[in-house]
Design a protein around this motif. Structure first.
Motif, mmCIF file in Angstrom:
data_model
loop_
_atom_site.group_PDB
_atom_site.id
_atom_site.type_symbol
_atom_site.label_atom_id
_atom_site.label_comp_id
_atom_site.label_asym_id
_atom_site.label_seq_id
_atom_site.Cartn_x
_atom_site.Cartn_y
_atom_site.Cartn_z
ATOM 1 N N GLU A 1 0.826 -1.207 0.000
ATOM 2 C CA GLU A 1 0.000 0.000 0.000
ATOM 3 C C GLU A 1 0.862 1.260 0.000
ATOM 4 O OE1 GLU A 1 -2.742 0.298 3.193
ATOM 5 O OE2 GLU A 1 -3.784 2.002 2.293
ATOM 6 N N LEU B 1 -7.028 6.668 -3.146
ATOM 7 C CA LEU B 1 -6.300 5.701 -2.312
ATOM 8 C C LEU B 1 -6.312 6.112 -0.846
ATOM 9 C CD1 LEU B 1 -3.183 4.915 -4.492
ATOM 10 C CD2 LEU B 1 -5.040 3.369 -3.911
ATOM 11 N N LYS B 2 -6.398 7.408 -0.566
ATOM 12 C CA LYS B 2 -6.320 7.867 0.828
ATOM 13 C C LYS B 2 -7.673 7.780 1.536
ATOM 14 C CE LYS B 2 -2.921 7.829 2.453
ATOM 15 N NZ LYS B 2 -2.404 7.131 3.528
ATOM 16 N N LEU B 3 -8.753 7.577 0.784
ATOM 17 C CA LEU B 3 -10.074 7.507 1.431
ATOM 18 C C LEU B 3 -10.099 6.334 2.403
ATOM 19 C CD1 LEU B 3 -12.479 8.225 -1.547
ATOM 20 C CD2 LEU B 3 -11.835 9.753 0.305
ATOM 21 N N GLY B 4 -10.610 6.574 3.595
ATOM 22 C CA GLY B 4 -10.735 5.492 4.577
ATOM 23 C C GLY B 4 -9.618 5.459 5.591
ATOM 24 N N ASP B 5 -8.576 6.275 5.419
ATOM 25 C CA ASP B 5 -7.491 6.302 6.407
ATOM 26 C C ASP B 5 -7.940 7.102 7.632
ATOM 27 O OD1 ASP B 5 -5.207 6.676 7.880
ATOM 28 O OD2 ASP B 5 -3.911 6.786 6.121
ATOM 29 N N ARG B 6 -7.810 6.493 8.836
ATOM 30 C CA ARG B 6 -8.320 7.165 10.033
ATOM 31 C C ARG B 6 -7.230 7.925 10.793
ATOM 32 N NH1 ARG B 6 -10.049 2.738 13.399
ATOM 33 N NH2 ARG B 6 -8.855 1.439 12.006
ATOM 34 N N SER B 7 -5.975 7.856 10.327
ATOM 35 C CA SER B 7 -4.912 8.502 11.118
ATOM 36 C C SER B 7 -4.831 9.998 10.791
ATOM 37 C CB SER B 7 -3.575 7.824 10.836
ATOM 38 O OG SER B 7 -3.238 7.970 9.480
ATOM 39 N N TYR C 1 -3.416 2.937 13.608
ATOM 40 C CA TYR C 1 -2.623 1.974 12.834
ATOM 41 C C TYR C 1 -1.394 1.544 13.604
ATOM 42 C CZ TYR C 1 -5.776 3.367 9.218
ATOM 43 O OH TYR C 1 -6.909 3.602 8.515
ATOM 44 N N ARG D 1 -4.762 0.728 4.984
ATOM 45 C CA ARG D 1 -5.347 1.980 5.476
ATOM 46 C C ARG D 1 -6.547 2.421 4.659
ATOM 47 N NH1 ARG D 1 -0.912 5.942 7.986
ATOM 48 N NH2 ARG D 1 0.115 4.404 9.288
ATOM 49 N N TYR E 1 -9.720 2.451 1.772
ATOM 50 C CA TYR E 1 -10.823 1.518 1.502
ATOM 51 C C TYR E 1 -10.409 0.469 0.478
ATOM 52 C CZ TYR E 1 -13.986 4.617 3.976
ATOM 53 O OH TYR E 1 -14.593 5.356 4.947
#
Lengths: 127, 578
Positions: A4, A51-57, B546, B559, B561
């Motif tokens: 990723e 690609l960055k959608l969904g990252d919670r950090s 994470y 990370r 979707y």
């Protein structure tokens, strides 16, 4: 190595490189700027956002924000190009070209920030 | 009677002082202005002109204040000039009188005190940061204020001695520490110091007078029952009384001192660990003072001496006592007592030559230092522990090169600071004191392995949404979290950060030296000891879901979707054919 990270890093850095390639050259000289490079930059940037959608950090949120800023400015630059060059002939005039390139330079700043965050996060957080 | 505030008092004093000068000014102005308006002026076109009231006021204003612009707005007649002379003298005298009274007022001690009180109350009221009320700014109080300032904790200081409050003004604290010269046992002053303020964390009563301390504690309890009170007390009668109140912690400087002395002799590892935690000068972890066991000589059997004696006896040590006023019935049979001052002769009759060590614990620094000299001469091998009473004698005690110097104001200040800043550390030390010494040594070995030579850095973490959002989400998702996983270094999995978890506080009960397999729950408070770098790494783990997931599983989770979806597909494996 994390797949990723490789993929995301690829798209972020590619956006930056393409953006720089488009901006390089004289500000008002139409011959120095290629509309294809601008279009490809927009597509690559949109992929990076996806690609960055969904990252919670926290860093993920910041990268998404930087990507959105770059996307907004690049799309604006592309629209100005379309409006300034309705015939599809000799390209925009020097004044319009200056507008397009300065907006794309703004997008370059956002892309530089995204790359710095990406590199910094990778260097600081893990191994 | 109606209640008065400091502001009312200030206004009242100003009014009382300024009433007469103001009346005098008013009278002189009225007479001068009226007279000026009545005086006939120059004759213009056969008519006598007169000043209007406004012009008269304008003229009087610049005359009385000796500004003197001349004859404005028109030239004066002789009558007007005569009156001008009168106005000038009376006006100037009235002004001097008023200004003199004002200067007298600002020098009035009552006025100064009322203004100080008013400013102090306003400063405390406007403060939004957490703070501690400190009553008594003597040796222990100023040491405590210094310690609080090092931890960036604010304090509001009350002391009955104006000199000490003046000294407060020239200290270089890292945070504002407002002080007021006032009797802290008066509720009005406690209120001004913010006893009911929502940001007030605790009240510390540290004056030298036990009765005053008890009074302060009781007043504070009535004014704000939820407020934590720490009270210095040396009398058994008060202690029993105070311990019955909840939220009140009694600190007895003599008992703390005696405890430390007895630990230095009987539990060197624990004494060393405690001194290392509080950051005492020149203390290295794992290198305790080597006090011999055997026969000890205790010089001075006052309140402190009796505490030391009790503690040493509890650790099974033989003690001989030298004190001029000791009563034989105070002490159990078989103890050697020498009724004299601790000089050559007394030390010799207490058999100094075969004593393992001497504790010079009288309340006089001069006596203690002279005892040290005698001991060095009579038995150079004896271990020497000395009590330092006054902070200002530090240099002399440094020069005396005793094996251990203990200063009770310093030990008290450190104990209170521990109670205020990290109460779990004190609980841990108390817990270790009740356990086998081997546990203390094991902890020291663990801490040395984790930290090496680094100085201790203590911090506690609460597993609450604002301090550890990632942990709360992790636990809410039903996944377990072991304490050991938190201490993993995310940069070098599975290596550990240079830190050790010392205690876990849950639902009012504490688990000391928890196992690394202990599973954490939301709301826990964990006390860590490590390096500042370990703290920032650990706090990053608490915030980043994470990183937390990585230190728990050792695998990096996807990370975005898209990759999460790909990962889920891969895990399911190829779909079985129908």
């Amino acid at each position: 190595m994390n797949l990723e990270r490789v993929v995301f890093g690829f798209f972020i850095i590619l956006t930056l490189s393409l953006n720089a390639a488009f901006v390089a050259g004289g500000l008002e000289t139409v011959a120095h700027h290629n509309v294809w490079i601008l279009t490809v930059t927009i597509i690559v940037n949109l992929v990076a956002i996806g690609l960055k959608l969904g990252d919670r950090s926290q860093t993920g949120a910041l990268l998404l924000a930087a990507g959105l800023v770059a996307g907004l400015l690049l799309v604006t630059a592309r629209i100005v190009w379309i409006v300034a060059d309705p015939e599809g002939g000799g390209g925009p005039g020097p004044a319009e070209m200056a507008d397009i390139v300065s907006i794309a330079t703004g997008a370059l700043v956002a892309n530089v920030i995204a790359t710095v965050i990406l590199v910094g996060d990778t260097l600081l957080s893990r191994r | 009677m109606t209640p008065t505030s400091d502001l009312d008092r200030v206004t009242m004093i100003v009014l009382r002082y300024m009433r007469r000068p103001l009346f005098v000014l008013l009278f002189v102005y009225s007479v001068g202005i009226l007279g000026m308006a009545l005086m006939p002026g120059r004759i213009v076109d056969g008519e006598t002109t007169r000043m209007t009231l406004f012009h008269a006021f304008y003229f009087f204003t610049y005359t009385a204040t000796t500004t003197g612009f001349g004859e404005l707005p028109n030239g004066f007649s002789e009558e007007q000039r005569l009156w001008t002379i009168f106005c000038l003298y009376t006006g100037v005298i009235a002004w001097f009188y008023a200004i003199g009274s004002l200067i007298h007022l600002v020098q009035n001690p009552h006025f100064i005190q009322a203004m100080d009180g008013f400013r102090f109350a306003r400063k405390v009221k406007g403060n939004a940061e957490p703070f501690v009320i400190l009553c008594g700014f003597g040796d222990a109080g100023s040491l405590l204020a210094r310690g609080l300032s090092d931890h960036r904790m604010r304090a509001v200081i009350l002391d009955a001695d104006p000199e000490r409050i003046k000294a407060l003004g020239v200290r270089d604290y890292t945070v504002p520490m407002p002080g007021l010269h006032a009797d802290a046992s008066v509720p009005k002053h406690l209120l001004a110091a913010g006893v009911e303020h929502p940001a007030c964390r605790a009240l510390v009563a540290l004056t030298n007078d036990d009765d005053v301390n008890v009074k302060i504690a009781v007043m504070a309890r009535h004014l704000n029952p939820r407020l934590r009170v720490i009270c210095r007390s040396t009398s058994a009668r008060h202690e029993a009384n105070l311990r019955a109140l909840d939220n009140v912690t009694v600190v007895d400087p003599f008992e703390i001192f005696a405890q430390l002395v007895s630990w230095a002799i009987a539990r060197p590892a624990l004494h060393n660990l405690n001194a290392w935690f509080v950051g005492a000068r020149g203390v290295e972890l794992g290198v305790p003072v080597q006090a011999p066991r055997g026969n000890w000589i205790l010089c001075g059997y006052g309140r402190m001496g009796s505490w030391i004696h009790r503690h040493l006896r509890a650790h099974g040590l033989e003690v001989r006592i030298i004190d001029p006023e000791v009563e034989a019935d105070q002490i159990d049979e078989g103890t050697l007592i020498v009724r004299a001052h601790a000089d050559h002769a007394a030390l010799t009759s207490a058999a100094i030559e075969d004593a393992a060590g001497v504790i010079a614990a009288t309340s006089g620094d001069g006596d203690n230092l002279s005892t040290l000299l005698s001991v060095t001469e009579l038995n150079p091998r004896a271990f020497r522990i000395v009590r330092q009473n006054r902070h200002e004698n530090q240099v002399a005690f440094d020069a005396a090169r005793a094996d251990l110097v203990l200063q009770h104001s310093l030990t008290t200040a450190r104990r209170i600071l521990k109670l205020l800043i990290s109460p779990l550390v004190q609980s841990l030390i108390d817990w270790l004191a009740d356990r086998d010494p081997a546990e203390t040594r094991a902890l020291v070995v663990r801490l040395k392995a984790a930290l090496g030579e680094a100085p201790p850095h203590l911090w506690s973490v609460r597993l609450l949404p604002e301090e550890a959002p990632a942990v709360i989400d992790h636990l809410a998702a039903g996944k377990g979290l072991a304490l050991g996983a938190l201490c993993v270094d995310a940069r070098a999995y599975p290596a550990r950060l240079p830190c050790e978890a010392l205690a876990v506080h849950r639902n009012g009960a504490s688990t000391m030296l928890p196992a690394s397999t202990l599973s954490l729950r939301a709301g826990d408070e964990v006390l860590f000891c490590g390096t500042p770098e370990a703290e920032s790494m650990l706090r990053a783990t608490l915030h980043n879901p994470y990183t937390l997931d990585f230190v728990v599983t050792g695998e990096e989770a996807p990370r975005g979707y898209l990759f999460a979806w790909l990962d889920a597909r891969r895990r399911r494996g190829p779909r079985p054919r129908p």
